[in-house]
Design a protein around this motif. Structure first.
Motif, PDB file in Angstrom:
ATOM      1  N   PRO A  41       6.592   7.760   4.302  1.00 62.00           N
ATOM      2  CA  PRO A  41       6.717   8.036   2.862  1.00 62.00           C
ATOM      3  C   PRO A  41       5.862   9.215   2.402  1.00 62.00           C
ATOM      4  CG  PRO A  41       6.394   5.708   3.247  1.00 62.00           C
ATOM      5  CD  PRO A  41       6.134   6.394   4.538  1.00 62.00           C
ATOM      6  N   LEU A  42       4.749   9.423   3.067  1.00 62.44           N
ATOM      7  CA  LEU A  42       3.898  10.553   2.668  1.00 62.44           C
ATOM      8  C   LEU A  42       4.587  11.877   2.978  1.00 62.44           C
ATOM      9  CD1 LEU A  42       0.418   9.184   3.790  1.00 62.44           C
ATOM     10  CD2 LEU A  42       1.519   9.042   1.573  1.00 62.44           C
ATOM     11  N   ILE A  43       5.337  11.893   4.076  1.00 61.66           N
ATOM     12  CA  ILE A  43       6.113  13.099   4.403  1.00 61.66           C
ATOM     13  C   ILE A  43       7.171  13.328   3.322  1.00 61.66           C
ATOM     14  CG2 ILE A  43       7.728  14.110   6.087  1.00 61.66           C
ATOM     15  CD1 ILE A  43       6.096  12.457   8.225  1.00 61.66           C
ATOM     16  N   LEU A  44       7.793  12.219   2.866  1.00 64.13           N
ATOM     17  CA  LEU A  44       8.786  12.321   1.790  1.00 64.13           C
ATOM     18  C   LEU A  44       8.134  12.838   0.503  1.00 64.13           C
ATOM     19  CD1 LEU A  44      10.789   9.014   2.360  1.00 64.13           C
ATOM     20  CD2 LEU A  44      11.502  11.327   2.937  1.00 64.13           C
ATOM     21  N   ALA A  45       6.889  12.403   0.234  1.00 61.09           N
ATOM     22  CA  ALA A  45       6.175  12.877  -0.952  1.00 61.09           C
ATOM     23  C   ALA A  45       5.927  14.380  -0.865  1.00 61.09           C
ATOM     24  CB  ALA A  45       4.849  12.126  -1.105  1.00 61.09           C
ATOM     25  N   ARG A  86       0.439  -0.895  16.319  1.00 59.77           N
ATOM     26  CA  ARG A  86       1.608  -0.395  17.053  1.00 59.77           C
ATOM     27  C   ARG A  86       2.113   0.894  16.410  1.00 59.77           C
ATOM     28  NH1 ARG A  86       5.653  -5.298  18.761  1.00 59.77           N
ATOM     29  NH2 ARG A  86       4.180  -6.405  20.087  1.00 59.77           N
ATOM     30  N   ILE A  87       2.736   1.700  17.221  1.00 58.39           N
ATOM     31  CA  ILE A  87       3.193   3.018  16.762  1.00 58.39           C
ATOM     32  C   ILE A  87       4.202   2.900  15.617  1.00 58.39           C
ATOM     33  CG2 ILE A  87       5.029   3.207  18.520  1.00 58.39           C
ATOM     34  CD1 ILE A  87       2.816   6.105  17.284  1.00 58.39           C
ATOM     35  N   ASN A  88       5.029   1.853  15.614  1.00 53.31           N
ATOM     36  CA  ASN A  88       6.025   1.740  14.534  1.00 53.31           C
ATOM     37  C   ASN A  88       5.371   1.453  13.185  1.00 53.31           C
ATOM     38  OD1 ASN A  88       5.396  -0.882  15.092  1.00 53.31           O
ATOM     39  ND2 ASN A  88       7.470  -1.550  15.600  1.00 53.31           N
ATOM     40  N   LEU A  89       4.228   0.749  13.187  1.00 50.59           N
ATOM     41  CA  LEU A  89       3.510   0.515  11.934  1.00 50.59           C
ATOM     42  C   LEU A  89       2.860   1.821  11.447  1.00 50.59           C
ATOM     43  CD1 LEU A  89       2.648  -1.493   9.767  1.00 50.59           C
ATOM     44  CD2 LEU A  89       0.635  -2.009  11.116  1.00 50.59           C
ATOM     45  N   ILE A  90       2.345   2.588  12.396  1.00 44.29           N
ATOM     46  CA  ILE A  90       1.738   3.880  12.033  1.00 44.29           C
ATOM     47  C   ILE A  90       2.806   4.804  11.431  1.00 44.29           C
ATOM     48  CG2 ILE A  90       0.585   5.940  12.962  1.00 44.29           C
ATOM     49  CD1 ILE A  90      -0.610   4.047  15.129  1.00 44.29           C
ATOM     50  N   LEU A  91       3.986   4.814  12.062  1.00 40.83           N
ATOM     51  CA  LEU A  91       5.074   5.687  11.579  1.00 40.83           C
ATOM     52  C   LEU A  91       5.563   5.257  10.199  1.00 40.83           C
ATOM     53  CD1 LEU A  91       7.167   6.208  14.839  1.00 40.83           C
ATOM     54  CD2 LEU A  91       5.697   7.855  13.700  1.00 40.83           C
ATOM     55  N   ILE A  92       5.702   3.930  10.006  1.00 40.11           N
ATOM     56  CA  ILE A  92       6.213   3.448   8.719  1.00 40.11           C
ATOM     57  C   ILE A  92       5.200   3.727   7.602  1.00 40.11           C
ATOM     58  CG2 ILE A  92       5.375   1.041   8.559  1.00 40.11           C
ATOM     59  CD1 ILE A  92       8.231   0.227   7.922  1.00 40.11           C
ATOM     60  N   THR A  93       3.934   3.866   7.969  1.00 35.96           N
ATOM     61  CA  THR A  93       2.895   4.171   6.982  1.00 35.96           C
ATOM     62  C   THR A  93       2.961   5.624   6.537  1.00 35.96           C
ATOM     63  OG1 THR A  93       1.498   2.515   8.026  1.00 35.96           O
ATOM     64  CG2 THR A  93       0.417   4.047   6.530  1.00 35.96           C
ATOM     65  N   PHE A  94       3.174   6.511   7.486  1.00 43.19           N
ATOM     66  CA  PHE A  94       3.087   7.936   7.160  1.00 43.19           C
ATOM     67  C   PHE A  94       4.415   8.565   6.730  1.00 43.19           C
ATOM     68  CE2 PHE A  94      -0.909   7.420   9.430  1.00 43.19           C
ATOM     69  CZ  PHE A  94      -1.750   8.095   8.572  1.00 43.19           C
ATOM     70  N   LEU A 114      -7.674  10.403   7.115  1.00 42.21           N
ATOM     71  CA  LEU A 114      -7.343  10.004   8.484  1.00 42.21           C
ATOM     72  C   LEU A 114      -8.455   9.149   9.085  1.00 42.21           C
ATOM     73  CD1 LEU A 114      -5.634  13.228   9.907  1.00 42.21           C
ATOM     74  CD2 LEU A 114      -4.571  11.025   9.439  1.00 42.21           C
ATOM     75  N   VAL A 115      -9.708   9.506   8.804  1.00 42.83           N
ATOM     76  CA  VAL A 115     -10.838   8.728   9.334  1.00 42.83           C
ATOM     77  C   VAL A 115     -10.837   7.313   8.737  1.00 42.83           C
ATOM     78  CG1 VAL A 115     -13.356   8.524   9.272  1.00 42.83           C
ATOM     79  CG2 VAL A 115     -12.316  10.696   9.888  1.00 42.83           C
ATOM     80  N   ILE A 116     -10.632   7.225   7.423  1.00 47.71           N
ATOM     81  CA  ILE A 116     -10.610   5.902   6.772  1.00 47.71           C
ATOM     82  C   ILE A 116      -9.458   5.062   7.321  1.00 47.71           C
ATOM     83  CG2 ILE A 116     -10.249   4.688   4.573  1.00 47.71           C
ATOM     84  CD1 ILE A 116     -11.646   7.112   3.208  1.00 47.71           C
ATOM     85  N   ALA A 117      -8.266   5.682   7.418  1.00 44.66           N
ATOM     86  CA  ALA A 117      -7.092   4.937   7.895  1.00 44.66           C
ATOM     87  C   ALA A 117      -7.264   4.509   9.359  1.00 44.66           C
ATOM     88  CB  ALA A 117      -5.829   5.779   7.731  1.00 44.66           C
ATOM     89  N   ALA A 118      -7.786   5.400  10.173  1.00 44.99           N
ATOM     90  CA  ALA A 118      -7.889   5.108  11.611  1.00 44.99           C
ATOM     91  C   ALA A 118      -8.977   4.085  11.905  1.00 44.99           C
ATOM     92  CB  ALA A 118      -8.156   6.405  12.379  1.00 44.99           C
ATOM     93  N   ILE A 131       0.840  -1.208   0.000  1.00 47.52           N
ATOM     94  CA  ILE A 131       0.000   0.000   0.000  1.00 47.52           C
ATOM     95  C   ILE A 131       0.873   1.256   0.000  1.00 47.52           C
ATOM     96  CG2 ILE A 131      -1.553   1.361   1.487  1.00 47.52           C
ATOM     97  CD1 ILE A 131      -2.989  -1.293   2.145  1.00 47.52           C
ATOM     98  N   ILE A 132       1.931   1.235   0.805  1.00 52.13           N
ATOM     99  CA  ILE A 132       2.830   2.402   0.865  1.00 52.13           C
ATOM    100  C   ILE A 132       3.476   2.651  -0.500  1.00 52.13           C
ATOM    101  CG2 ILE A 132       5.003   3.239   1.844  1.00 52.13           C
ATOM    102  CD1 ILE A 132       4.142   1.721   4.458  1.00 52.13           C
TER     103      ILE A 132
END
Lengths: 209, 102
Positions: free
Chosen positions: B76-80, B66-74, B53-57, A37-38
């Motif tokens: 790349p979006l910061i990089l974009a 876990r917080i590490n999965l949340i961080l790894i998800t977001f 955010l609503v759909i993802a949450a 997905i990412i």
């Protein structure tokens, strides 16, 4: 062996990353789905950034709300959001070990996907009949990049919806046969919600802005 | 695992669906609103991010991971966003000759 090295090895082995554990607190297949997905999100981000770039360097741009049938586009959005909500319920039913209910919700999700695809086929047909091509279009100001972006972005997203419907059909058949796991339904659901998320961006930035 | 311990009720999914439709209606209204393009863009970004955010949450259960999965998800979006920030200033200068309007 050096005692400090042995202690360090013990510390690593006992940690989340020492093997035999799940550092992300999730199954392997679900984590791989997140990785997919990412990467796919970055592909769409590339498309949308390219679209934004083309639009910014273009002196003018056709008014989308006057060209597109916004009632149809809004209905497509409604269909996709509704199917996403039903998909989340299918995951809940699968997790609760209720395959019959999960199957029903999956079928409703697939119907939502087909409604979206049907509307998109209708939209593309009318658009092409009106003279839209990836390299030209009849709307003023005539910016070829407008239809190029339209066909690439909505086409790529539509292909994802079609893939999602296919995946959901397989999962639904397996659920009907009782050969399913909660993970399978959840992974298919993650993909379907991702398709919904992408459409949220396309709806806002391509059709409305 | 996180998803095994957090069952979300159908009512929550129904409410989430309702609010997503409200946000969609709001975005549609913004599309037709006679307001400056920059403000419209900003408001559309806000409504879009709220929906995502609503759909993802809720739908994707990310808030229970876990917080590490949340961080790894977001991440790349910061990089974009950084990538977009690097390319977008190009459009502010003399690049308008790149696309010709016929």
């Amino acid at each position: 062996m050096d005692s400090s090295l042995a202690a360090e090895q013990q510390r690593i082995l006992a940690s989340d990353w020492g093997g035999g554990k799940s550092p992300f607190g999730t199954s392997w297949s679900k984590f791989m789905m997140w990785i997919f997905i990412i990467s796919d999100a970055l592909t769409f981000a590339g498309f949308l950034i390219a679209y934004g770039f083309m639009r910014s360097i273009s002196p003018a741009w056709p008014k989308q709300t006057e060209i597109f049938n916004m009632v149809l586009i809004t209905f497509m959005t409604f269909a996709l959001i509704s199917s996403s909500a039903v998909m989340a319920m299918a995951v809940g039913a699968a997790r609760a070990s209720n395959p019959k209910l999960a199957f029903r919700f999956l079928v409703l999700t697939i119907i939502g996907g087909f409604i979206f695809l049907g509307c998109q086929a209708y939209e593309w047909t009318h658009f092409i009949e009106e003279g839209a091509r990836p390299w030209t279009n009849p709307w003023m100001p005539a910016v070829p990049q407008f239809t190029a972006a339209f066909f690439v972005i909505t086409g790529f997203h539509g292909f994802h919806v079609f893939s999602g419907v296919t995946i959901l059909a397989v999962v639904a058949i397996r659920a009907a046969m009782g050969k399913y796991s909660g993970d399978q339904v959840e992974n298919a659901g993650l993909y379907w919600h991702f398709v919904d998320v992408v459409w949220v961006f396309v709806f806002a930035f391509f059709y409305l802005l | 695992m996180a998803h095994d311990t957090h069952a979300i009720s159908y009512k929550t999914y129904g409410l989430t669906w309702f609010w997503l439709l409200v946000l969609t209606g709001l975005a549609l209204g913004l599309g037709y609103a006679p307001i400056p393009e920059r403000i419209k863009a900003l408001l559309l970004v806000c409504t879009t991010l709220a929906k995502v955010l609503v759909i993802a949450a809720i739908f994707m259960h990310l808030r229970y991971e876990r917080i590490n999965l949340i961080l790894i998800t977001f991440t790349p979006l910061i990089l974009a966003i950084i990538f977009f920030s690097f390319t977008f200033p190009e459009t502010m200068g003399s690049a308008s000759h790149v696309i010709q309007v016929r």
